[in-house]
Write an enzyme that holds these catalytic residues in place. Structure first.
Site, PDB file in Angstrom:
ATOM      1  N   HIS A  82       0.844  -1.194   0.000  1.00 51.23           N
ATOM      2  CA  HIS A  82       0.000   0.000   0.000  1.00 51.23           C
ATOM      3  C   HIS A  82       0.879   1.243   0.000  1.00 51.23           C
ATOM      4  O   HIS A  82       1.857   1.331   0.745  1.00 51.23           O
ATOM      5  CB  HIS A  82      -0.902   0.032   1.232  1.00 51.23           C
ATOM      6  CG  HIS A  82      -1.702   1.295   1.342  1.00 51.23           C
ATOM      7  ND1 HIS A  82      -2.854   1.508   0.620  1.00 51.23           N
ATOM      8  CD2 HIS A  82      -1.487   2.425   2.068  1.00 51.23           C
ATOM      9  CE1 HIS A  82      -3.328   2.707   0.900  1.00 51.23           C
ATOM     10  NE2 HIS A  82      -2.530   3.290   1.773  1.00 51.23           N
ATOM     11  N   ASP A 161     -15.200   2.047   7.656  1.00 49.01           N
ATOM     12  CA  ASP A 161     -14.158   3.025   7.362  1.00 49.01           C
ATOM     13  C   ASP A 161     -14.666   4.067   6.372  1.00 49.01           C
ATOM     14  O   ASP A 161     -14.406   5.260   6.534  1.00 49.01           O
ATOM     15  CB  ASP A 161     -12.908   2.338   6.803  1.00 49.01           C
ATOM     16  CG  ASP A 161     -11.886   3.338   6.297  1.00 49.01           C
ATOM     17  OD1 ASP A 161     -11.362   4.108   7.129  1.00 49.01           O
ATOM     18  OD2 ASP A 161     -11.632   3.379   5.083  1.00 49.01           O
ATOM     19  N   ARG A 168     -15.086  12.291   8.863  1.00 48.94           N
ATOM     20  CA  ARG A 168     -13.806  12.946   9.193  1.00 48.94           C
ATOM     21  C   ARG A 168     -13.521  14.079   8.218  1.00 48.94           C
ATOM     22  O   ARG A 168     -12.983  15.127   8.589  1.00 48.94           O
ATOM     23  CB  ARG A 168     -12.669  11.929   9.146  1.00 48.94           C
ATOM     24  CG  ARG A 168     -12.656  10.943  10.310  1.00 48.94           C
ATOM     25  CD  ARG A 168     -11.697   9.792  10.038  1.00 48.94           C
ATOM     26  NE  ARG A 168     -10.357  10.273   9.740  1.00 48.94           N
ATOM     27  CZ  ARG A 168      -9.453   9.587   9.028  1.00 48.94           C
ATOM     28  NH1 ARG A 168      -9.756   8.406   8.537  1.00 48.94           N
ATOM     29  NH2 ARG A 168      -8.261  10.090   8.829  1.00 48.94           N
ATOM     30  N   SER A 183      -7.631   3.493   9.375  1.00 42.83           N
ATOM     31  CA  SER A 183      -8.319   3.531   8.087  1.00 42.83           C
ATOM     32  C   SER A 183      -7.565   2.706   7.052  1.00 42.83           C
ATOM     33  O   SER A 183      -8.141   1.859   6.355  1.00 42.83           O
ATOM     34  CB  SER A 183      -8.450   4.976   7.609  1.00 42.83           C
ATOM     35  OG  SER A 183      -9.001   5.039   6.303  1.00 42.83           O
ATOM     36  N   LYS A 187      -8.585  -1.729   5.795  1.00 38.70           N
ATOM     37  CA  LYS A 187      -8.831  -2.196   4.424  1.00 38.70           C
ATOM     38  C   LYS A 187      -7.819  -3.258   4.017  1.00 38.70           C
ATOM     39  O   LYS A 187      -8.148  -4.225   3.330  1.00 38.70           O
ATOM     40  CB  LYS A 187      -8.801  -1.013   3.461  1.00 38.70           C
ATOM     41  CG  LYS A 187      -9.948  -0.021   3.678  1.00 38.70           C
ATOM     42  CD  LYS A 187     -10.045   0.994   2.584  1.00 38.70           C
ATOM     43  CE  LYS A 187      -8.960   2.049   2.657  1.00 38.70           C
ATOM     44  NZ  LYS A 187      -9.169   3.011   3.729  1.00 38.70           N
TER      45      LYS A 187
END
Length: 450
Positions: A82, A161, A168, A183, A187
């Protein structure tokens, strides 16, 4: 249990239990708690913070709020990667087939771009015919047969999320480290990979503007991974200038093909080799990073990485002829090359401005739902430390809208600063965070491209 009591407890600086966090999140997604109470809790977290156990509990609650992908039918250690987002960050397009060619299953669910941080799914959709919406059975079948599968982020993955992030975004609580970490990791955990490599970008073109912030975020995510049994390593990489030369969807596909062919920009190739080496390390394929880099570099040189990319494109319905016929990718009707107005050394490139410039050309979205121009973008011709003669090209702009092209020229010119004094090239890797903590990139002594 009452939401008001949980909010007050965090407001007063106390740690929440796993049961309290689970209750709050589950009640919110079931619409038993209104937005105004959840907003109050988010602000309490923003101001008071969360310890590692609270953050892990929040992460797992969000991960378990939807579908938890089961990849046990796929043999081997599955590794995901990621990136926190940057400019000319084409790493996933290169890493996934490269690491898959080394025998490690790469299972990745990716998102679309928003703002100047391009989304992997948008880039892949520049390939004619490419399918970015696989069912779970298709995803697993492709992973078993080809060692690689990339699909769009399902709404069923960590839906808590998505709902929490939307709140947010309008309550000035986006920048909270525990909320960012949970967050991202929720995922990744829900997507089913066994091990996770994080590319945490640092600099003007990244969400984390300074190294201290990035280390704190990386440490939080690595610790979450350890607490929930998903070993995680974070690489802190420099985003004070675009990583590659290409900024834009079709352009980045072509650049990924160049790197997979053993060519392409040296900086992009080097970061991909390092990230990939850590993926091999976590998968147990190598015992050290240098061996991993050497093995991956061999796959670039001998053509196996490009063959795996071609196999991947065909498996997901794409036109594999783009590998040898790049003009089959979307092409811009208009282009404009910007030249240097003076001779000198490139002393600064504002990555964020380059990214915003590409977005203005049509390659990105200002808000969700915007249509993007897959052919639009920027090809950079210089990096910090380069010497430019007067009238030497700085960048070439691409768009299907001539007005956008003209409007972006001055914007891009201002992003590149030229001076009389030579500037040392910036380090690509600023550090590594693993379960043992942070290690400075200079101590690691990673080889930089020449």
């Amino acid at each position: 249990m009452r939401a008001l009591d949980v909010i007050a407890k965090k407001r007063d600086g106390y740690s929440l239990t796993q049961e309290e966090i689970s209750y709050l999140i589950q009640a919110y997604i079931q619409e038993e708690i209104p937005d105004y109470q959840m907003a109050a809790w988010l602000m309490a977290v923003f101001l008071r913070g969360m310890n590692s156990e609270e953050t892990a509990a929040l992460t797992m609650t969000m991960a378990q709020s939807g579908v938890m992908v089961d990849l046990t039918a796929v043999s081997g250690i599955k590794v995901d990667k990621h990136s926190t987002g940057g400019v000319a960050d084409t790493t996933t397009l290169i890493l996934a087939p490269l690491v898959a060619a080394a025998g490690v299953p790469v299972a990745k669910m990716s998102g679309r771009g928003l703002g100047f941080t391009g989304g992997t799914i948008d880039k892949l959709e520049a390939i004619p015919g490419f399918c970015t919406t696989l069912t779970q059975s298709q995803f697993i079948a492709n992973l078993r047969e080809h060692n690689i599968a990339i699909t769009g982020q399902s709404k069923d993955i960590a839906p808590a999320d998505g709902k929490l992030y939307a709140l947010r975004d309008v309550t000035a609580t986006v920048e909270s480290i525990p909320l960012i970490a949970s967050s991202i990791m929720s995922k990744k955990i829900a997507a089913g990979a066994d091990k996770i490599v994080l590319d945490v970008k640092v600099g003007s073109g990244a969400f984390m503007k300074n190294l201290d912030q990035a280390i704190t975020l990386a440490e939080a995510m690595v610790h979450i991974g350890d607490l929930v049994g998903r070993e995680t390593i974070a690489v802190l990489s420099n985003m004070d200038q675009p990583l590659g030369q290409a900024v834009g969807n079709s352009l980045e596909i072509q650049e990924a093909i160049d790197v997979l062919s053993g060519k392409g920009p040296a900086a992009l190739r080097e970061v991909c080799l390092l990230l990939g080496a850590y993926m091999l390390l976590l998968a147990g394929k190598v015992t050290d990073v240098l061996t991993g880099k050497a093995r991956l570099n061999e796959l670039l040189v001998n053509g196996q990485a490009l063959m795996k990319f071609t196999e991947f494109v065909i498996a997901q319905g794409g036109d594999a002829q783009i590998v040898h016929q790049p003009l089959r990718l979307p092409q811009a009707a208009f282009r404009q090359t910007i030249a240097s107005s003076e001779a000198g050394f490139v002393k600064h490139i504002n990555a964020a401005q380059i990214g915003h410039g590409a977005m203005l050309l049509g390659s990105g979205r200002e808000k969700k739902g915007d249509t993007i121009d897959l052919a639009a973008g920027i090809m950079m011709h210089c990096r910090i430390g380069d010497y430019l003669d007067k009238n030497q090209p700085i960048a070439t702009l691409y768009s299907n809208n001539q007005d956008k092209l003209i409007g972006s020229i001055n914007y891009i010119k201002k992003a590149v600063c030229i001076g009389d004094q030579q500037v040392a090239p910036q380090p690509l890797i600023l550090g590594i965070v693993d379960r043992n903590g942070y290690q400075d990139g200079r101590i690691i002594q990673l080889k930089q491209p020449e």
